[in-house]
Design a protein around this motif. Structure first.
Motif, PDB file in Angstrom:
ATOM      1  N   HIS A 175       0.821  -1.216   0.000  1.00  9.11           N
ATOM      2  CA  HIS A 175       0.000   0.000   0.000  1.00  9.11           C
ATOM      3  C   HIS A 175       0.850   1.258   0.000  1.00  9.11           C
ATOM      4  CE1 HIS A 175      -3.943  -1.745   0.266  1.00  9.11           C
ATOM      5  NE2 HIS A 175      -3.603  -2.488   1.296  1.00  9.11           N
ATOM      6  N   GLU A 176       1.992   1.218   0.676  1.00  9.80           N
ATOM      7  CA  GLU A 176       2.847   2.395   0.787  1.00  9.80           C
ATOM      8  C   GLU A 176       3.834   2.538  -0.363  1.00  9.80           C
ATOM      9  OE1 GLU A 176       4.707   2.190   4.605  1.00  9.80           O
ATOM     10  OE2 GLU A 176       2.824   2.477   5.678  1.00  9.80           O
ATOM     11  N   SER A 177       3.987   1.495  -1.164  1.00  6.91           N
ATOM     12  CA  SER A 177       4.990   1.481  -2.225  1.00  6.91           C
ATOM     13  C   SER A 177       4.452   2.099  -3.509  1.00  6.91           C
ATOM     14  CB  SER A 177       5.419   0.044  -2.486  1.00  6.91           C
ATOM     15  OG  SER A 177       6.362   0.007  -3.531  1.00  6.91           O
ATOM     16  N   ASP A 178       5.356   2.763  -4.231  1.00  9.99           N
ATOM     17  CA  ASP A 178       4.998   3.311  -5.540  1.00  9.99           C
ATOM     18  C   ASP A 178       5.063   2.228  -6.616  1.00  9.99           C
ATOM     19  OD1 ASP A 178       4.631   5.840  -4.494  1.00  9.99           O
ATOM     20  OD2 ASP A 178       6.704   6.440  -4.866  1.00  9.99           O
ATOM     21  N   SER A 179       5.973   1.285  -6.427  1.00  5.69           N
ATOM     22  CA  SER A 179       6.084   0.173  -7.372  1.00  5.69           C
ATOM     23  C   SER A 179       6.346  -1.108  -6.582  1.00  5.69           C
ATOM     24  CB  SER A 179       7.219   0.416  -8.365  1.00  5.69           C
ATOM     25  OG  SER A 179       8.453   0.449  -7.680  1.00  5.69           O
ATOM     26  N   VAL A 180       5.998  -2.222  -7.204  1.00  2.55           N
ATOM     27  CA  VAL A 180       6.140  -3.508  -6.536  1.00  2.55           C
ATOM     28  C   VAL A 180       7.116  -4.364  -7.332  1.00  2.55           C
ATOM     29  CG1 VAL A 180       4.945  -5.610  -5.842  1.00  2.55           C
ATOM     30  CG2 VAL A 180       3.815  -3.401  -5.594  1.00  2.55           C
ATOM     31  N   ASP A 181       8.096  -4.924  -6.644  1.00  2.00           N
ATOM     32  CA  ASP A 181       9.036  -5.860  -7.250  1.00  2.00           C
ATOM     33  C   ASP A 181       8.359  -7.230  -7.246  1.00  2.00           C
ATOM     34  OD1 ASP A 181      11.049  -7.679  -7.840  1.00  2.00           O
ATOM     35  OD2 ASP A 181      12.559  -6.636  -6.649  1.00  2.00           O
ATOM     36  N   CYS A 182       7.918  -7.657  -8.416  1.00  2.00           N
ATOM     37  CA  CYS A 182       7.134  -8.892  -8.513  1.00  2.00           C
ATOM     38  C   CYS A 182       7.913 -10.115  -8.034  1.00  2.00           C
ATOM     39  CB  CYS A 182       6.660  -9.103  -9.949  1.00  2.00           C
ATOM     40  SG  CYS A 182       5.422  -7.894 -10.445  1.00  2.00           S
ATOM     41  N   GLN A 183       9.205 -10.168  -8.296  1.00  2.00           N
ATOM     42  CA  GLN A 183      10.003 -11.322  -7.870  1.00  2.00           C
ATOM     43  C   GLN A 183      10.071 -11.395  -6.339  1.00  2.00           C
ATOM     44  OE1 GLN A 183      13.883 -11.539  -9.606  1.00  2.00           O
ATOM     45  NE2 GLN A 183      14.259 -13.607  -8.844  1.00  2.00           N
ATOM     46  N   ARG A 184      10.294 -10.267  -5.700  1.00  2.00           N
ATOM     47  CA  ARG A 184      10.335 -10.253  -4.231  1.00  2.00           C
ATOM     48  C   ARG A 184       8.954 -10.526  -3.640  1.00  2.00           C
ATOM     49  NH1 ARG A 184      14.454  -5.453  -2.376  1.00  2.00           N
ATOM     50  NH2 ARG A 184      16.337  -6.501  -3.108  1.00  2.00           N
ATOM     51  N   MET A 185       7.923 -10.016  -4.294  1.00  2.00           N
ATOM     52  CA  MET A 185       6.565 -10.269  -3.831  1.00  2.00           C
ATOM     53  C   MET A 185       6.264 -11.759  -3.889  1.00  2.00           C
ATOM     54  SD  MET A 185       3.629  -9.207  -2.743  1.00  2.00           S
ATOM     55  CE  MET A 185       3.548  -7.465  -3.039  1.00  2.00           C
ATOM     56  N   ALA A 186       6.652 -12.401  -4.993  1.00  2.00           N
ATOM     57  CA  ALA A 186       6.432 -13.838  -5.140  1.00  2.00           C
ATOM     58  C   ALA A 186       7.168 -14.620  -4.055  1.00  2.00           C
ATOM     59  CB  ALA A 186       6.871 -14.304  -6.527  1.00  2.00           C
ATOM     60  N   LEU A 187       8.404 -14.245  -3.755  1.00  2.00           N
ATOM     61  CA  LEU A 187       9.162 -14.917  -2.701  1.00  2.00           C
ATOM     62  C   LEU A 187       8.495 -14.745  -1.338  1.00  2.00           C
ATOM     63  CD1 LEU A 187      12.848 -14.076  -3.684  1.00  2.00           C
ATOM     64  CD2 LEU A 187      11.738 -16.318  -3.735  1.00  2.00           C
ATOM     65  N   ALA A 188       8.017 -13.537  -1.079  1.00  2.00           N
ATOM     66  CA  ALA A 188       7.350 -13.274   0.200  1.00  2.00           C
ATOM     67  C   ALA A 188       6.064 -14.083   0.314  1.00  2.00           C
ATOM     68  CB  ALA A 188       7.052 -11.782   0.340  1.00  2.00           C
ATOM     69  N   LEU A 189       5.303 -14.163  -0.757  1.00  2.00           N
ATOM     70  CA  LEU A 189       4.058 -14.935  -0.744  1.00  2.00           C
ATOM     71  C   LEU A 189       4.340 -16.427  -0.581  1.00  2.00           C
ATOM     72  CD1 LEU A 189       2.041 -13.041  -3.486  1.00  2.00           C
ATOM     73  CD2 LEU A 189       1.619 -13.037  -1.010  1.00  2.00           C
ATOM     74  N   GLU A 190       5.411 -16.913  -1.211  1.00  2.00           N
ATOM     75  CA  GLU A 190       5.793 -18.311  -1.037  1.00  2.00           C
ATOM     76  C   GLU A 190       6.179 -18.589   0.412  1.00  2.00           C
ATOM     77  OE1 GLU A 190       8.703 -19.817  -3.790  1.00  2.00           O
ATOM     78  OE2 GLU A 190       7.570 -19.094  -5.506  1.00  2.00           O
ATOM     79  N   ALA A 191       6.895 -17.665   1.023  1.00  2.00           N
ATOM     80  CA  ALA A 191       7.285 -17.836   2.425  1.00  2.00           C
ATOM     81  C   ALA A 191       6.056 -17.895   3.326  1.00  2.00           C
ATOM     82  CB  ALA A 191       8.206 -16.696   2.860  1.00  2.00           C
ATOM     83  N   ILE A 192       5.105 -17.024   3.079  1.00  5.48           N
ATOM     84  CA  ILE A 192       3.861 -17.034   3.864  1.00  5.48           C
ATOM     85  C   ILE A 192       3.139 -18.363   3.664  1.00  5.48           C
ATOM     86  CG2 ILE A 192       1.566 -15.989   4.067  1.00  5.48           C
ATOM     87  CD1 ILE A 192       2.992 -13.276   3.408  1.00  5.48           C
TER      88      ILE A 192
END
Length: 92
Positions: free
Chosen positions: A49-66
């Motif tokens: 929500h606070e970010s101007d852009s999202v790094d899709c690769q890091r987002m995918a890693l974070a979602l996999e960790a969750i």
């Protein structure tokens, strides 16, 4: 080259349970894992929500960790459920 079965096995490891853990201990551990997953999900949502852009690769890693943390909590819950049934069957 790895087969798809090997890739799947590596991506979804089984959670190792403490031998002789009681249902109570397993449920406490499940609660811990699921609280970690909830906290990480909330943190990730806040960052997006606070970010101007999202790094899709890091987002995918974070979602996999969750997902992995949630899976550990679910496996603990399932093991506790089995332990309760085992105890009830042995008591009968």
């Amino acid at each position: 080259m790895e087969t798809s079965e090997n890739v799947y096995a590596n991506r979804n490891p089984k959670y190792d349970f403490e031998p002789g853990a009681t249902a109570h201990q397993l449920l406490n551990e499940a609660t811990e894992w699921l609280q970690y997953a909830c906290g990480l999900s909330e943190l990730l949502a806040e960052l997006v929500h606070e970010s101007d852009s999202v790094d899709c690769q890091r987002m995918a890693l974070a979602l996999e960790a969750i997902g992995k943390i949630t899976r550990a909590g679910v496996q603990c819950t399932a093991q506790a459920h089995a332990a309760l049934h085992w105890k009830a069957a042995n008591a009968a």
